[in-house]
Design an enzyme around this catalytic site. Structure first.
Site, PDB file in Angstrom:
ATOM      1  N   ASP A  35       0.840  -1.197   0.000  1.00 54.20           N
ATOM      2  CA  ASP A  35       0.000   0.000   0.000  1.00 54.20           C
ATOM      3  C   ASP A  35       0.876   1.248   0.000  1.00 54.20           C
ATOM      4  O   ASP A  35       1.700   1.436   0.909  1.00 54.20           O
ATOM      5  CB  ASP A  35      -0.908   0.019   1.229  1.00 54.20           C
ATOM      6  CG  ASP A  35      -2.049  -0.965   1.116  1.00 54.20           C
ATOM      7  OD1 ASP A  35      -2.729  -0.957   0.076  1.00 54.20           O
ATOM      8  OD2 ASP A  35      -2.271  -1.741   2.070  1.00 54.20           O
ATOM      9  N   ASP A 176      -9.793  -6.734  -1.621  1.00 50.89           N
ATOM     10  CA  ASP A 176      -8.923  -6.088  -0.644  1.00 50.89           C
ATOM     11  C   ASP A 176      -9.747  -5.517   0.497  1.00 50.89           C
ATOM     12  O   ASP A 176     -10.477  -4.550   0.311  1.00 50.89           O
ATOM     13  CB  ASP A 176      -8.128  -4.969  -1.335  1.00 50.89           C
ATOM     14  CG  ASP A 176      -7.150  -4.278  -0.401  1.00 50.89           C
ATOM     15  OD1 ASP A 176      -7.030  -4.691   0.766  1.00 50.89           O
ATOM     16  OD2 ASP A 176      -6.489  -3.327  -0.853  1.00 50.89           O
TER      17      ASP A 176
END
EC number: 5.1.3.-
Length: 231
Positions: A35, A176
């Site tokens: 991320d 996700d």
């Protein structure tokens, strides 16, 4: 498509056990989820291309960068420079940039992905969906770990599977957000190719990564009736 894949979100790993956890996971996972947050698209600031380079020192597992940023062009070139295998950009910031950035990623020999927030419909990416290598469905709002799973997002995974089958598209479908024992069964029913797992599904289960992995595998098997091929 092949067997389901697991991709640990390294933002949620225990960084003081960085080498220990990566070296164990190298033998068990299909990719790592990185991320990258700029503090603007989401209020958090997280990992960076530098972090990918650090992981590469002890791993040859494929890296997938999830760009939660307002200026994707800046970050895409940095990730191309370090040859990050997967570069995934939020559809919500791509107005006027989609074809250019997808082509830029492909011309570098890398794979292009698009990420959809919970409220963003699949129809948003119809103009360029044939070009994609991966589509990621956020099953929580972006930017924070540990959020409540949004059940309605699973309909988009089903929709993407139907589109792929009907049109012979080649993209992988990834989910996700809050992938864990409580959600494994309903995720499995929707049928994504890749599960991103974080604190609630893997890293926060026990103090030891090997035990946590074994617990996650047991949870997955008990809740879906399936066995992960790299268990």
């Amino acid at each position: 498509m092949n067997d389901v894949q697991f991709s640990p979100s390294l933002m949620t790993m225990n960084l003081d056990k960085f080498k220990e956890e990566i070296r164990f996971l190298n033998d068990h996972v299909d990719s790592y989820h990185i991320d990258i947050m700029d503090g603007h698209y989401v209020p958090n600031i997280s990992l960076s291309p530098w972090f990918i380079e650090e992981v590469r020192k002890i791993s040859d597992v494929s890296m997938s960068a999830h760009l939660m940023v307002t200026q994707p062009s800046f970050w895409v070139q940095q990730l191309i420079d370090i040859k990050c295998e997967w570069i995934c950009i939020h559809a919500e910031v791509l107005d006027g940039l989609a074809f250019r950035l997808i082509d830029q990623i492909h011309e570098a020999g890398l794979k292009a992905g698009i990420v959809l927030n919970p409220e963003t419909p699949v129809e948003t990416i119809y103009p360029y969906i044939p070009l994609l290598d991966k589509v990621t469905i956020m099953t929580v709002d972006p930017g924070f770990a540990g959020q409540k799973f949004i059940d309605g997002t699973l309909e988009k995974i089903v929709q993407l599977r139907e589109l792929r089958e009907t049109n012979d598209y080649k993209y992988l479908i990834e989910m996700d957000g809050s992938s864990n024992r409580k959600s494994f069964a309903k995720i499995d029913e929707a049928g994504p190719d890749i599960y991103i797992v974080g604190r609630s599904g893997l890293f926060g289960l026990t103090e030891n990564i090997e035990t946590s992995w074994q617990t996650m595998m047991t949870d997955y098997k008990e809740m879906t009736g399936k066995k992960y091929y790299k268990e």
